[in-house]
Design an enzyme around this catalytic site. Sequence first.
Site, PDB file in Angstrom:
ATOM      1  N   GLU A   1     -24.127 -52.493  32.832  1.00 48.57           N
ATOM      2  CA  GLU A   1     -22.661 -52.600  32.686  1.00 48.57           C
ATOM      3  C   GLU A   1     -22.375 -54.074  32.470  1.00 48.57           C
ATOM      4  O   GLU A   1     -22.486 -54.871  33.402  1.00 48.57           O
ATOM      5  CB  GLU A   1     -21.951 -52.129  33.959  1.00 48.57           C
ATOM      6  CG  GLU A   1     -22.284 -50.731  34.413  1.00 48.57           C
ATOM      7  CD  GLU A   1     -21.747 -49.657  33.512  1.00 48.57           C
ATOM      8  OE1 GLU A   1     -20.880 -49.955  32.674  1.00 48.57           O
ATOM      9  OE2 GLU A   1     -22.226 -48.521  33.625  1.00 48.57           O
TER      10      GLU A   1
ATOM     11  N   CYS B   1     -14.250 -56.948  34.303  1.00 53.09           N
ATOM     12  CA  CYS B   1     -14.789 -56.721  32.960  1.00 53.09           C
ATOM     13  C   CYS B   1     -13.837 -55.888  32.106  1.00 53.09           C
ATOM     14  O   CYS B   1     -13.908 -55.917  30.885  1.00 53.09           O
ATOM     15  CB  CYS B   1     -16.166 -56.071  33.035  1.00 53.09           C
ATOM     16  SG  CYS B   1     -16.173 -54.582  34.033  1.00 53.09           S
TER      17      CYS B   1
HETATM   18  O1  TXE Z   1     -23.359 -63.457  35.946  1.00 51.50           O
HETATM   19  P1  TXE Z   1     -24.855 -62.979  35.937  1.00 51.50           P
HETATM   20  P2  TXE Z   1     -22.765 -64.929  36.025  1.00 51.50           P
HETATM   21  C1  TXE Z   1     -19.737 -62.244  32.845  1.00 51.50           C
HETATM   22  C2  TXE Z   1     -18.639 -63.282  32.796  1.00 51.50           C
HETATM   23  C3  TXE Z   1     -19.283 -64.467  33.406  1.00 51.50           C
HETATM   24  C4  TXE Z   1     -20.685 -64.337  32.869  1.00 51.50           C
HETATM   25  C5  TXE Z   1     -21.730 -65.037  33.668  1.00 51.50           C
HETATM   26  O2  TXE Z   1     -18.310 -63.567  31.470  1.00 51.50           O
HETATM   27  O3  TXE Z   1     -18.681 -65.656  33.017  1.00 51.50           O
HETATM   28  O4  TXE Z   1     -20.942 -62.957  32.906  1.00 51.50           O
HETATM   29  O5  TXE Z   1     -21.553 -64.770  35.030  1.00 51.50           O
HETATM   30  C6  TXE Z   1     -28.198 -61.666  38.716  1.00 51.50           C
HETATM   31  N1  TXE Z   1     -32.731 -61.141  36.397  1.00 51.50           N
HETATM   32  N2  TXE Z   1     -19.650 -61.346  33.968  1.00 51.50           N
HETATM   33  O6  TXE Z   1     -23.701 -65.935  35.487  1.00 51.50           O
HETATM   34  O7  TXE Z   1     -25.802 -64.129  35.832  1.00 51.50           O
HETATM   35  C7  TXE Z   1     -27.297 -62.618  39.470  1.00 51.50           C
HETATM   36  O8  TXE Z   1     -27.987 -63.219  40.540  1.00 51.50           O
HETATM   37  C8  TXE Z   1     -32.117 -60.345  37.280  1.00 51.50           C
HETATM   38  C9  TXE Z   1     -19.216 -60.015  33.695  1.00 51.50           C
HETATM   39  O9  TXE Z   1     -22.307 -65.122  37.408  1.00 51.50           O
HETATM   40  O10 TXE Z   1     -24.951 -61.900  34.939  1.00 51.50           O
HETATM   41  C10 TXE Z   1     -26.197 -61.645  39.923  1.00 51.50           C
HETATM   42  O11 TXE Z   1     -26.635 -60.903  41.043  1.00 51.50           O
HETATM   43  N3  TXE Z   1     -30.910 -60.604  37.809  1.00 51.50           N
HETATM   44  C11 TXE Z   1     -19.504 -59.092  34.805  1.00 51.50           C
HETATM   45  C12 TXE Z   1     -26.070 -60.715  38.712  1.00 51.50           C
HETATM   46  O12 TXE Z   1     -27.297 -60.861  37.990  1.00 51.50           O
HETATM   47  C13 TXE Z   1     -30.302 -61.743  37.415  1.00 51.50           C
HETATM   48  C14 TXE Z   1     -19.356 -59.598  36.173  1.00 51.50           C
HETATM   49  C15 TXE Z   1     -24.921 -61.057  37.765  1.00 51.50           C
HETATM   50  O13 TXE Z   1     -24.992 -62.420  37.422  1.00 51.50           O
HETATM   51  C16 TXE Z   1     -30.907 -62.624  36.495  1.00 51.50           C
HETATM   52  C17 TXE Z   1     -19.841 -60.945  36.310  1.00 51.50           C
HETATM   53  C18 TXE Z   1     -32.171 -62.285  35.979  1.00 51.50           C
HETATM   54  N4  TXE Z   1     -32.813 -63.058  35.104  1.00 51.50           N
HETATM   55  C19 TXE Z   1     -19.936 -61.774  35.225  1.00 51.50           C
HETATM   56  N5  TXE Z   1     -30.060 -63.671  36.299  1.00 51.50           N
HETATM   57  C20 TXE Z   1     -19.028 -57.675  34.667  1.00 51.50           C
HETATM   58  N6  TXE Z   1     -19.681 -56.883  33.824  1.00 51.50           N
HETATM   59  O14 TXE Z   1     -18.107 -57.265  35.332  1.00 51.50           O
HETATM   60  C21 TXE Z   1     -28.970 -63.449  37.057  1.00 51.50           C
HETATM   61  N7  TXE Z   1     -29.126 -62.295  37.755  1.00 51.50           N
END
Ligand code: TXE
Length: 481
Positions: free
Chosen positions: A247, A281
Amino acid sequence: MIVINNYVNGEFIESTNGCTIDNFNPATNEKIAIIPQSSAKDIINAVDACKASKSSWAKLTIHERAEWLDKIADELNNRFEEIATLESLDTGKPISLARNVDATRSVNNFRFFADLARKMKKTQFEMNDAMNNVINKPVGIAGLITPWNLPLYLLSWKVAPALVMGNCVIAKPSELTPMTANLLAEVIHNVGLPKGVFNLVHGYGNSCGQALVEHPDINLISFTGGTATGKIVAKSAAPMFKKISLELGGKNATIILDDADIISNIDNIVKSAFLNQGQVCLCGSRILVHESIYNSFLKQFLKSISTMKIGDPLDENTKLGSLISNEHLEKVESYVNLAKNEGGEIIIGGKRPNLNGKISEGAFFEPTVIVGLNHNSRTATEEIFGPVVTIHQFNDIEDAINIANCTKYGLAASIWTEDTKLGESIAKKLDTGMVWINCWLHRDLRVPFGGVKSSGVGREGGFYSLEFFSELQNICTFFNS
Ligand code: TXE
């Protein structure tokens, strides 16, 4: 300040390397917790715990597991106010939102999946000479990775169906918002769920999260987060043929037709743009308005925005709290600067508000409206994930549909019109997983939730979740003659 531990094999323990991460309240910059900075070793230990308990958990009937979900829901409900407060401190979101959305849904997710699991029916296909029975077996070990915007709301949305379908769970919440995941572990511990069935490992995404995705004995990954991270997760999980659900982000269009009842709906349209400081989102961050009502819409929209109180997240009257972090605030600001370079005009907001006292240095940003941008501009097509919307005019419906579909995302959209038949026909032409007509975020937990294109893969929600968190097996029994 709280010291948070992992929860592995029924015990609260430090990470094996002893390293920690500081956790801050983004509204005040106060350090509120220390969490484990876990490594692959902690994931391995959690996998071992799952392996030891998975056959006894899988042997329970679905009704017995549903009872466990109800116990968890009851205990979460007892700690409702604590959930709301922790969520507000950890994310900077208004306490009223943390109560009405986060705490409420976290309890409901457990209740909902308990009830739904009890309603599961046998799937059978009879032939002349045989009977096919389709059964739902547990997948095994489920790795659940969640973001910071709706911490327990999204974690419980995955934990509840994963458990009820007989899987053991390893959860990895966002390192920015560990508080309510820890509360969930306490609740699960207190109700006495068998050890090893639910495990919680805190840490950074690129180490702890990545180790979770890469562990060969974790059979399923459910990930909610950013699109860029989703790509990395998909790439790591694909060669192992794990079940995967992603998602991801969105850049959702709010389409306002010329016959829309603006007066009645304006507050909902504002909410769709700015709920949780635009960090949902599903937020409608691109508003497409028919040119004939553009001026009257803009007047109502700006009037409604100006009544939203920005301030202390713990104040009952606050409508807009802080963003998740100063780093994220800088990202949002950079998009506002980009918008100026792209020819946009900021007609409200566009800056940090002047706030006093302990929140004066928090990650706050005013609700911001930008007009005059090309709908193909970066500002209008990339996910900002903050309180920033762009407004675009259209003159015919096909034009609006093309603008709505022009981004790489395809999560959701909303359409506002008195002609609901027309609304439904437009909805079918939108490349999104979900469309709301004359409402937004009106959620029935039974419906499929998820997006297309860069917004993700797969659907969760209702029976779609129960199916995702299980492995279908068909047993064809030939009739004895
Ligand atoms: O999210 P990340 P970030 C979008 C929003 C935001 C951008 C980045 O645009 O500015 O994403 O946000 C874990 N392997 N959304 O950097 O990195 C991380 O630790 C496995 C939309 O904060 O995607 C956290 O638990 N896991 C969104 C989770 O992934 C990994 C909501 C989400 O973090 C990983 C949030 C890896 N390599 C941000 N790297 C929505 N869909 O609602 C990170 N994580």
